[in-house]
Motif scaffolding. Structure first.
Motif, PDB file in Angstrom:
ATOM      1  N   ASN A  30       0.888  -1.009  -0.214  1.00 52.19           N
ATOM      2  CA  ASN A  30       0.096  -0.001  -0.042  1.00 52.19           C
ATOM      3  C   ASN A  30       0.890   1.238  -0.046  1.00 52.19           C
ATOM      4  O   ASN A  30       2.138   1.097   0.316  1.00 52.19           O
ATOM      5  CB  ASN A  30      -0.986  -0.146   1.087  1.00 52.19           C
ATOM      6  CG  ASN A  30      -0.417  -0.221   2.402  1.00 52.19           C
ATOM      7  OD1 ASN A  30       0.636   0.719   2.820  1.00 52.19           O
ATOM      8  ND2 ASN A  30      -0.276  -1.200   3.102  1.00 52.19           N
ATOM      9  N   VAL A  39      -0.686 -10.773   0.272  1.00 51.72           N
ATOM     10  CA  VAL A  39       0.959 -10.970  -0.022  1.00 51.72           C
ATOM     11  C   VAL A  39       1.939 -10.362   0.584  1.00 51.72           C
ATOM     12  O   VAL A  39       2.943 -10.543   1.135  1.00 51.72           O
ATOM     13  CB  VAL A  39       1.223 -11.011  -1.426  1.00 51.72           C
ATOM     14  CG1 VAL A  39       1.156  -9.726  -2.076  1.00 51.72           C
ATOM     15  CG2 VAL A  39       2.403 -11.777  -1.961  1.00 51.72           C
ATOM     16  N   ASP A  40       1.342  -8.947   1.038  1.00 52.80           N
ATOM     17  CA  ASP A  40       2.119  -8.050   1.636  1.00 52.80           C
ATOM     18  C   ASP A  40       2.697  -8.483   3.345  1.00 52.80           C
ATOM     19  O   ASP A  40       3.545  -8.537   3.517  1.00 52.80           O
ATOM     20  CB  ASP A  40       1.458  -6.635   1.701  1.00 52.80           C
ATOM     21  CG  ASP A  40       2.203  -5.485   2.222  1.00 52.80           C
ATOM     22  OD1 ASP A  40       3.439  -5.561   2.409  1.00 52.80           O
ATOM     23  OD2 ASP A  40       1.493  -4.365   2.490  1.00 52.80           O
ATOM     24  N   SER A 123      -3.022  -6.156  -7.383  1.00 54.29           N
ATOM     25  CA  SER A 123      -4.395  -5.324  -7.145  1.00 54.29           C
ATOM     26  C   SER A 123      -5.423  -6.505  -7.521  1.00 54.29           C
ATOM     27  O   SER A 123      -6.720  -6.133  -7.401  1.00 54.29           O
ATOM     28  CB  SER A 123      -4.465  -4.599  -8.221  1.00 54.29           C
ATOM     29  OG  SER A 123      -3.973  -3.273  -7.921  1.00 54.29           O
TER      30      SER A 123
END
Ligand code: AR6
Length: 179
Positions: A30, A39-40, A123
């Motif tokens: 972000n 995934v972050d 996304s």
């Protein structure tokens, strides 16, 4: 599934990107670079606190841009953090921002003299991009880049779950071996 572009290879696999051994993983971050879910979250958990410490120093990253940090405890040496668009209705520049996220990640890999990198489906999770269209933009943008940049030898799309893998595989088949 594999696609050759000159001396470069584009490979689609189903799996967990945090286990990749390429030079860099790309993170779907972000714009605050403060970690998150999806995934972050997985990359920060597996890579350890050194990644977030560097992200804090960098401060942020606008949608469509990319920044580089250490890979911390990951096998990959680096993480490239990019920010995809939040999908609204397709009429707010989403396609161009998504293409830019892939392109800027590849440019940063080239500038860092990396030879291989692994992408997730940017996304296509929390940010809500329709999967087939996200796959088409991802694949055409990466293939277009590889056609003109032979320094990147390997790009792997590491797709979480059968649906995402199937969507990417169908788009790649439709593009054909000569795209
Ligand atoms: N390996 C590969 N792909 C994964 C993994 C994994 N370990 N985990 C999830 N995915 P998302 P976005 C897939 O939501 O849509 C975060 O909170 C997932 O199934 O991670 O760009 C950030 O902090 C999907 O196909 O990223 C942002 O706030 C794809 O990765 C926001 O989410 C992307 O889903 C970014 O949203």
């Amino acid at each position: 599934m594999e696609h050759l572009v000159g001396n470069s290879r584009l490979v689609l696999v189903q799996g967990d990107i945090t286990r990749e051994e390429t030079d860099a993983l790309v993170n779907a971050a972000n714009s605050g670079l403060r970690g998150g879910g999806g995934v972050d979250g997985a990359i920060h958990r597996a890579g350890g606190p050194a990644i977030l410490a560097e992200c804090r120093k960098i401060g942020g990253c606008p949608p469509g841009q990319a920044v580089l940090t250490t890979g911390g405890n990951l096998k990959a040496r680096y993480v490239i953090h990019t920010v995809g668009p939040i999908y609204r209705d397709g009429a707010h520049g989403e396609a161009e921002i998504l293409a830019s996220a892939y392109r800027e990640s590849l440019k940063l890999a080239s500038a860092t003299k990396l030879k291989s990198l692994s992408f997730p489906a940017i996304s296509a999770g929390v940010y809500g991009y329709p999967l087939q269209e996200a796959a088409r933009i991802a694949l055409t943008t990466v293939l277009d880049y590889l056609k003109t940049h032979s320094d990147i030898e390997l790009v792997r799309f590491v797709l979480f779950g059968q649906n995402t893998f199937d969507a990417f595989a169908a788009v790649l088949r439709d593009l054909g071996p000569l795209y």
